[in-house]
Write a protein that holds these residues in place. Structure first.
Motif, PDB file in Angstrom:
ATOM      1  N   THR A 158      31.678  44.325  59.652  1.00 50.52           N
ATOM      2  CA  THR A 158      32.343  44.804  58.431  1.00 50.52           C
ATOM      3  C   THR A 158      33.856  44.555  58.518  1.00 50.52           C
ATOM      4  O   THR A 158      34.475  44.702  59.582  1.00 50.52           O
ATOM      5  CB  THR A 158      32.125  46.322  58.237  1.00 50.52           C
ATOM      6  N   LEU A 159      34.425  44.194  57.387  1.00 50.19           N
ATOM      7  CA  LEU A 159      35.873  43.947  57.292  1.00 50.19           C
ATOM      8  C   LEU A 159      36.391  44.682  56.059  1.00 50.19           C
ATOM      9  O   LEU A 159      35.852  44.526  54.961  1.00 50.19           O
ATOM     10  CB  LEU A 159      36.132  42.435  57.150  1.00 50.19           C
ATOM     11  N   LEU A 160      37.444  45.469  56.245  1.00 50.89           N
ATOM     12  CA  LEU A 160      38.099  46.128  55.111  1.00 50.89           C
ATOM     13  C   LEU A 160      39.410  45.414  54.845  1.00 50.89           C
ATOM     14  O   LEU A 160      40.222  45.214  55.747  1.00 50.89           O
ATOM     15  CB  LEU A 160      38.363  47.610  55.409  1.00 50.89           C
ATOM     16  N   PHE A 161      39.591  45.025  53.583  1.00 57.68           N
ATOM     17  CA  PHE A 161      40.772  44.270  53.191  1.00 57.68           C
ATOM     18  C   PHE A 161      41.593  45.161  52.253  1.00 57.68           C
ATOM     19  O   PHE A 161      41.152  45.450  51.142  1.00 57.68           O
ATOM     20  CB  PHE A 161      40.279  43.006  52.474  1.00 57.68           C
ATOM     21  N   LEU A 162      42.772  45.601  52.702  1.00 60.80           N
ATOM     22  CA  LEU A 162      43.633  46.432  51.847  1.00 60.80           C
ATOM     23  C   LEU A 162      44.541  45.503  51.051  1.00 60.80           C
ATOM     24  O   LEU A 162      45.466  44.890  51.606  1.00 60.80           O
ATOM     25  CB  LEU A 162      44.469  47.392  52.694  1.00 60.80           C
ATOM     26  N   CYS A 163      44.256  45.374  49.761  1.00 57.75           N
ATOM     27  CA  CYS A 163      45.023  44.444  48.920  1.00 57.75           C
ATOM     28  C   CYS A 163      46.390  45.017  48.584  1.00 57.75           C
ATOM     29  O   CYS A 163      46.634  46.219  48.718  1.00 57.75           O
ATOM     30  CB  CYS A 163      44.260  44.163  47.630  1.00 57.75           C
ATOM     31  N   VAL A 211      41.706  48.116  46.132  1.00 62.93           N
ATOM     32  CA  VAL A 211      42.838  47.988  45.199  1.00 62.93           C
ATOM     33  C   VAL A 211      43.212  49.385  44.706  1.00 62.93           C
ATOM     34  O   VAL A 211      42.485  50.359  44.947  1.00 62.93           O
ATOM     35  CB  VAL A 211      42.493  47.065  44.005  1.00 62.93           C
ATOM     36  N   LYS A 212      44.332  49.473  44.014  1.00 63.23           N
ATOM     37  CA  LYS A 212      44.839  50.783  43.608  1.00 63.23           C
ATOM     38  C   LYS A 212      43.997  51.421  42.503  1.00 63.23           C
ATOM     39  O   LYS A 212      43.477  50.733  41.624  1.00 63.23           O
ATOM     40  CB  LYS A 212      46.288  50.671  43.125  1.00 63.23           C
ATOM     41  N   ASP A 264      41.380  46.833  37.325  1.00 67.85           N
ATOM     42  CA  ASP A 264      41.453  45.886  36.204  1.00 67.85           C
ATOM     43  C   ASP A 264      41.882  44.505  36.685  1.00 67.85           C
ATOM     44  O   ASP A 264      41.366  43.484  36.230  1.00 67.85           O
ATOM     45  CB  ASP A 264      42.469  46.363  35.157  1.00 67.85           C
ATOM     46  N   ASP A 265      42.856  44.473  37.576  1.00 66.02           N
ATOM     47  CA  ASP A 265      43.339  43.183  38.090  1.00 66.02           C
ATOM     48  C   ASP A 265      42.277  42.511  38.961  1.00 66.02           C
ATOM     49  O   ASP A 265      42.105  41.290  38.910  1.00 66.02           O
ATOM     50  CB  ASP A 265      44.627  43.383  38.891  1.00 66.02           C
ATOM     51  N   ALA A 266      41.577  43.326  39.749  1.00 66.59           N
ATOM     52  CA  ALA A 266      40.492  42.785  40.574  1.00 66.59           C
ATOM     53  C   ALA A 266      39.464  42.109  39.672  1.00 66.59           C
ATOM     54  O   ALA A 266      38.981  41.004  39.964  1.00 66.59           O
ATOM     55  CB  ALA A 266      39.848  43.902  41.393  1.00 66.59           C
ATOM     56  N   ALA A 267      39.154  42.774  38.547  1.00 65.45           N
ATOM     57  CA  ALA A 267      38.200  42.197  37.595  1.00 65.45           C
ATOM     58  C   ALA A 267      38.770  40.921  36.980  1.00 65.45           C
ATOM     59  O   ALA A 267      38.067  39.909  36.828  1.00 65.45           O
ATOM     60  CB  ALA A 267      37.874  43.219  36.510  1.00 65.45           C
ATOM     61  N   ALA A 268      40.058  40.951  36.654  1.00 69.87           N
ATOM     62  CA  ALA A 268      40.685  39.798  35.979  1.00 69.87           C
ATOM     63  C   ALA A 268      40.671  38.547  36.854  1.00 69.87           C
ATOM     64  O   ALA A 268      40.600  37.432  36.341  1.00 69.87           O
ATOM     65  CB  ALA A 268      42.121  40.157  35.586  1.00 69.87           C
ATOM     66  N   SER A 294      38.308  51.422  45.347  1.00 69.62           N
ATOM     67  CA  SER A 294      39.592  51.886  44.829  1.00 69.62           C
ATOM     68  C   SER A 294      40.231  52.860  45.799  1.00 69.62           C
ATOM     69  O   SER A 294      39.549  53.621  46.488  1.00 69.62           O
ATOM     70  CB  SER A 294      39.361  52.552  43.471  1.00 69.62           C
ATOM     71  N   THR A 295      41.558  52.859  45.826  1.00 69.36           N
ATOM     72  CA  THR A 295      42.259  53.866  46.634  1.00 69.36           C
ATOM     73  C   THR A 295      42.104  55.238  45.980  1.00 69.36           C
ATOM     74  O   THR A 295      42.388  56.251  46.604  1.00 69.36           O
ATOM     75  CB  THR A 295      43.767  53.562  46.750  1.00 69.36           C
ATOM     76  N   GLY A 296      41.720  55.230  44.709  1.00 67.29           N
ATOM     77  CA  GLY A 296      41.513  56.492  44.007  1.00 67.29           C
ATOM     78  C   GLY A 296      42.777  57.095  43.436  1.00 67.29           C
ATOM     79  O   GLY A 296      42.756  58.155  42.814  1.00 67.29           O
ATOM     80  N   CYS A 297      43.911  56.422  43.645  1.00 64.43           N
ATOM     81  CA  CYS A 297      45.174  56.983  43.152  1.00 64.43           C
ATOM     82  C   CYS A 297      46.212  55.877  42.984  1.00 64.43           C
ATOM     83  O   CYS A 297      45.990  54.743  43.384  1.00 64.43           O
ATOM     84  CB  CYS A 297      45.702  58.033  44.131  1.00 64.43           C
TER      85      CYS A 297
END
Lengths: 291, 291
Positions: free
Chosen positions: B151-156, B185-186, B197-201, B212-215
């Motif tokens: 597993t890899l977690l990528f903090l954008c 993402v945030k 939204d940006d991740a989707a875009a 999501s970071t949730g905040c």
């Protein structure tokens, strides 16, 4: 000069840099920065940047107990410039246009500034300014006006720099022996600005009648300075204002004013219409035509 | 990363720059700056710089009513990067070491940052980073660790940059198809950071499981982020943290963490032991040896 939004962050930086000089204690340094911000928050910030930046230096002095954190640096700057003085005087005397060379040296001397947080080398700056051009060059007009002036007020700025000012004033007086010259220094220590003690240390009295602003101001804000200096500002035929502080606090005296400085702040460069780092010898006309 | 005294003036500058985006009214801009300073004065300032800089963005939003002042810039940054994507993918595929090329591109993408106030050109940065060296280069170790990771977690970090992240993650997964990758993402708009939204875009979901970071945090401070992300931070075999905010707020998760960023702040450069403007692919070992 009006206060700009960018001045807030600059004053907070000045608070940090001064705090670092005043105390090694991180908590006290932070307290100085916060106290500076509290004062800025409580103020309408409608005066010049130079006047508001006093908040940083006052907070640092009050919270650290160090009244003159630049004392050693000032002595060193005077000593370095004094050591350069004999060779510079020779250079002025041998130059094709001694008055212009001395004027450019006085501008070069303005690089000595501990308020703005830039590194500098005064010897390097001398060569750069003497070999380069002034971004604004109203020297010819100055020389003309000097010929008919009877009195000149010279608003000094920093330690070290005042040695260059002395040489400039001496050269002016060699050309115009009848001219009466007043040189104003600070009434109490503020940043690395020259005080009466510094004027004495570099022999400024040999060149001009030394007067005091009467306070620890930056520049010469009309509301803060001694009545004698207000009187001189209003009555002298010409005024030379050295450095950013004197530019920022210059009110509207009825005489033409010359600003001799290095633009060490991007906002001041913008106000002057020059690039950051440029040196200027700039005339500001008298607001109303003289009778 | 601990808060430094220099961070105060930087946050005040961020307040000014954000205020300039939020309102044309000088009085309101000054009010935003002052409100930011008031919040800083009232805070012990014992958390990371990223956490305290929220004061500036919150003050700007509250006093101007503009919740997402970077919205248009973010859409533009995504569009610019998306337009570059096909050619970059080609370039990665044709390169002698696709994984390394994609990794360097992900680092180059970190130049897109509207928080730090530096001008940038993402196309220029791509050529500079691909043609240059990383000031810290732990890529070889990363590739090794990747081989045994499940597993890899990528903090954008930023908009635009996430297109480069997508390409990097796609390339990683092409090499290690069994790897499960999460991309955080945030949870709400903050500066020009990428949100859901940006991740989707930019189609990030085609490469990773988007969380999501949730905040509206800067970075991923443990005390603020959603429980699901805390869980991922603690359980993923590897963590990639993009950008300064994620570096500043990185706690001590039990896994090795890789910081991919451009040092756009002199303090962060100092913390990393690199020069201002350097790009790094840096491994921070897990605090305790794994069982």
């Amino acid at each position: 000069m009006r206060f700009r939004l960018e001045c807030v962050e600059c004053i907070v930086r000045q608070a940090r840099r001064t705090a670092e000089r005043c105390t090694p204690d991180p908590a006290r340094r932070l307290a100085i920065i916060k106290e500076t911000m509290r004062r800025l928050c409580a103020d309408p910030l409608d005066r010049s940047p130079a006047e508001h930046s006093l908040a940083a230096y006052a907070a640092a002095a009050e919270l650290s107990g160090v009244a003159d954190p630049f004392r050693e640096s000032k002595a060193e700057q005077n000593a370095i410039a004094l050591a350069m003085y004999p060779a510079l005087r020779e250079r002025v005397a041998r130059s094709p246009d001694p008055l212009r060379t001395a004027a450019k040296l006085a501008v070069a001397g303005n690089v000595v500034d501990l308020g703005v947080g830039l590194a500098f080398d005064v010897r390097e700056e001398v060569e750069k300014v003497l070999g380069g051009t002034l971004a604004v060059d109203h020297f010819a007009r100055f020389k003309e006006e000097l010929a008919s002036a009877r009195t000149l007020l010279f608003l000094c700025d920093n330690c070290g720099e005042i040695v260059f000012d002395r040489l400039f004033i001496e050269t002016v007086r060699a050309h115009f022996p009848a001219l009466r010259v007043f040189a104003a220094v600070k009434g109490a220590p503020i940043i690395n600005d020259a005080t009466l003690d510094d004027a004495a240390a570099v022999g400024l009295a040999a060149a001009a009648e030394v007067v005091s602003t009467g306070c620890a101001c930056i520049g010469a804000p009309r509301a803060a300075i001694a009545p004698r200096l207000v009187e001189l500002l209003d009555s002298c035929d010409l005024v030379i204002a050295k450095g950013q502080g004197n530019f920022e606090t210059a009110g509207g005296p009825p005489r033409p004013m010359y600003f001799l400085l290095k633009a060490k702040c991007p906002c001041i460069a913008e106000e002057l219409g020059v690039r950051f780092g440029d040196v200027v010898f700039m005339r500001r006309p008298a607001p109303a035509p003289e009778a």
